[in-house]
Design a protein around this motif. Sequence first.
Motif, PDB file in Angstrom:
ATOM      1  N   ASN A 130       0.809  -1.215   0.000  1.00  0.00           N
ATOM      2  CA  ASN A 130       0.000   0.000   0.000  1.00  0.00           C
ATOM      3  C   ASN A 130       0.847   1.271   0.000  1.00  0.00           C
ATOM      4  N   LEU A 131       1.944   1.240   0.756  1.00  0.00           N
ATOM      5  CA  LEU A 131       2.844   2.395   0.763  1.00  0.00           C
ATOM      6  C   LEU A 131       3.468   2.604  -0.610  1.00  0.00           C
TER       7      LEU A 131
ATOM      8  N   THR B  71       7.480   0.942   6.477  1.00  0.00           N
ATOM      9  CA  THR B  71       7.674   2.352   6.159  1.00  0.00           C
ATOM     10  C   THR B  71       9.155   2.669   5.976  1.00  0.00           C
ATOM     11  N   LYS B  72       9.975   2.135   6.856  1.00  0.00           N
ATOM     12  CA  LYS B  72      11.422   2.356   6.764  1.00  0.00           C
ATOM     13  C   LYS B  72      11.970   1.822   5.447  1.00  0.00           C
ATOM     14  N   LYS B  73      11.539   0.633   5.070  1.00  0.00           N
ATOM     15  CA  LYS B  73      12.025   0.013   3.837  1.00  0.00           C
ATOM     16  C   LYS B  73      11.636   0.822   2.607  1.00  0.00           C
ATOM     17  N   VAL B  74      10.364   1.211   2.535  1.00  0.00           N
ATOM     18  CA  VAL B  74       9.880   1.949   1.363  1.00  0.00           C
ATOM     19  C   VAL B  74      10.478   3.358   1.329  1.00  0.00           C
ATOM     20  N   ALA B  75      10.633   3.970   2.501  1.00  0.00           N
ATOM     21  CA  ALA B  75      11.206   5.316   2.570  1.00  0.00           C
ATOM     22  C   ALA B  75      12.667   5.325   2.130  1.00  0.00           C
ATOM     23  N   GLN B  76      13.417   4.330   2.560  1.00  0.00           N
ATOM     24  CA  GLN B  76      14.830   4.255   2.168  1.00  0.00           C
ATOM     25  C   GLN B  76      14.979   4.016   0.671  1.00  0.00           C
ATOM     26  N   ALA B  77      14.010   3.325   0.095  1.00  0.00           N
ATOM     27  CA  ALA B  77      14.050   3.067  -1.351  1.00  0.00           C
ATOM     28  C   ALA B  77      13.601   4.278  -2.159  1.00  0.00           C
ATOM     29  N   ASN B  78      12.951   5.236  -1.481  1.00  0.00           N
ATOM     30  CA  ASN B  78      12.432   6.433  -2.154  1.00  0.00           C
ATOM     31  C   ASN B  78      12.785   7.670  -1.336  1.00  0.00           C
ATOM     32  N   PRO B  79      14.079   8.031  -1.317  1.00  0.00           N
ATOM     33  CA  PRO B  79      14.563   9.093  -0.425  1.00  0.00           C
ATOM     34  C   PRO B  79      13.998  10.482  -0.701  1.00  0.00           C
TER      35      PRO B  79
ATOM     36  N   PRO C 240      11.328   5.684  12.869  1.00  0.00           N
ATOM     37  CA  PRO C 240      12.199   4.781  12.133  1.00  0.00           C
ATOM     38  C   PRO C 240      13.636   5.268  12.003  1.00  0.00           C
ATOM     39  N   GLY C 241      13.875   6.583  12.179  1.00  0.00           N
ATOM     40  CA  GLY C 241      15.226   7.099  12.054  1.00  0.00           C
ATOM     41  C   GLY C 241      15.677   7.259  10.616  1.00  0.00           C
ATOM     42  N   VAL C 242      14.735   7.550   9.729  1.00  0.00           N
ATOM     43  CA  VAL C 242      15.028   7.775   8.314  1.00  0.00           C
ATOM     44  C   VAL C 242      14.723   9.240   8.007  1.00  0.00           C
ATOM     45  N   ASP C 243      15.614   9.896   7.268  1.00  0.00           N
ATOM     46  CA  ASP C 243      15.513  11.345   7.060  1.00  0.00           C
ATOM     47  C   ASP C 243      14.190  11.806   6.468  1.00  0.00           C
ATOM     48  N   ASN C 244      13.597  10.997   5.599  1.00  0.00           N
ATOM     49  CA  ASN C 244      12.374  11.434   4.932  1.00  0.00           C
ATOM     50  C   ASN C 244      11.098  10.887   5.580  1.00  0.00           C
ATOM     51  N   VAL C 245      11.213  10.440   6.834  1.00  0.00           N
ATOM     52  CA  VAL C 245      10.034   9.990   7.583  1.00  0.00           C
ATOM     53  C   VAL C 245       9.872  10.876   8.818  1.00  0.00           C
ATOM     54  N   TYR C 246       8.796  11.641   8.865  1.00  0.00           N
ATOM     55  CA  TYR C 246       8.522  12.532   9.991  1.00  0.00           C
ATOM     56  C   TYR C 246       7.761  11.752  11.069  1.00  0.00           C
ATOM     57  N   PRO C 247       8.385  11.546  12.249  1.00  0.00           N
ATOM     58  CA  PRO C 247       7.744  10.754  13.299  1.00  0.00           C
ATOM     59  C   PRO C 247       6.831  11.584  14.197  1.00  0.00           C
ATOM     60  N   MET C 248       5.672  11.018  14.521  1.00  0.00           N
ATOM     61  CA  MET C 248       4.744  11.646  15.461  1.00  0.00           C
ATOM     62  C   MET C 248       4.525  10.660  16.607  1.00  0.00           C
ATOM     63  N   GLN C 249       5.108  10.971  17.760  1.00  0.00           N
ATOM     64  CA  GLN C 249       5.062  10.072  18.900  1.00  0.00           C
ATOM     65  C   GLN C 249       4.396  10.759  20.092  1.00  0.00           C
ATOM     66  N   PHE C 250       3.976   9.932  21.056  1.00  0.00           N
ATOM     67  CA  PHE C 250       3.193  10.459  22.173  1.00  0.00           C
ATOM     68  C   PHE C 250       3.604   9.782  23.471  1.00  0.00           C
ATOM     69  N   ASP C 251       3.884  10.604  24.474  1.00  0.00           N
ATOM     70  CA  ASP C 251       4.252  10.063  25.787  1.00  0.00           C
ATOM     71  C   ASP C 251       2.976   9.779  26.575  1.00  0.00           C
TER      72      ASP C 251
END
Length: 354
Positions: free
Chosen positions: A86-87, A109-117, A128-139
């Motif tokens: 789907n991604l 997401t990490k795999k597809v993002a790394q393949a499409n920088p 994921p720690g990939v430059d083109n993935v913006y993380p939204m996390q919640f404590d």
Amino acid sequence: MRIASVFAMGGLVLSAAACGEAPEENNNAGSGDKKYSACMVTDVGGIDDKSFNTSAWKGLEEAKKANDKIDIKYVASKAEADYEVNLTQYVNQKCDFILAVGGLMENATKKVAQANPNQQFGIVDSKPGVDNVYPMQFDTAQAGFLAGYLAAGMSKSGTVGTYGGLPIPPVTIFMDGYADGVAHYNKTKSKSVKVVGWDKATQKGSFTNDFVKQDEGKKVSDALVAQGADIIMPVAGGAGLGTTGAAKASGGKYNTIWVDVDGCESTQDCAAIITTVEKNIPDAVKEAVVKAAGGEKLSATPGYLGNLSNNGVGLAPYHEFDGKVPAELKAEIDKLKADIAAGTVTVTSAAQPK
């Protein structure tokens, strides 16, 4: 994940596509000039999980309202094998922003993002720690702490419970906070309220191993009720509806605390929901997409971290329980919320976002 005076996210008004039997894919695409396309991939919980997928879609709807040049659409994953497919489908469709919902989607997401920088991605409940993935996390441990304190203060049996969908960080973080909130109540009040369904020290507890099947949620919560729990917090997406429905049918024998999105606005079981541990996913998603559509670069580091101090997490209103929660307990929770936000009271969990 996939959850009183803190904040209210506003009415959860779902589009027709997000209610009832949602289609495989929903496309609100307009016509005319080229628009900024924001495309969302749900995890297996689906668009109408009354939880984080529903919340993320609401965020996209709000982004579209804020900027009518934003087009939104989603595809609902039926199985984990669908995530990468789907991604990739949305990469091929040249979506400007691709949103993955839920920690279970991290690897795909990490795999597809790394393949499409050059493709901009966003993800809820993961980093994921990939430059083109913006993380939204919640404590959510912070808001879960408030919920645990509330549950301990409201319990008549002296036993409260919680369970999860899967033993993954976006789930166990709620449970850690909840257990610690009960412990804090016991210490403050010299009480001995017991928690069943989760042991923070051993990180062992009760799970449905599913985020969809309501009968599994009911089965797990029935076991917790049998152990004496009269307030239960399911952290299991749609599977938790099996618990809220059964609690409502119990006529007050036991009640629940919902997670992610205000259960009184998203479910039919408000009569059995004391409050909700909310993640303000709608605002986080809306802000990210509106910024990206405006040409702003979304940085993978630090990304977004919602907590009590920025209203990224909190407790929903008490709704039908407003008159049942003692004023003194409400005041204690408000003070505790302020203390946690100020750092006076520290909430810890191995699952907290780094």
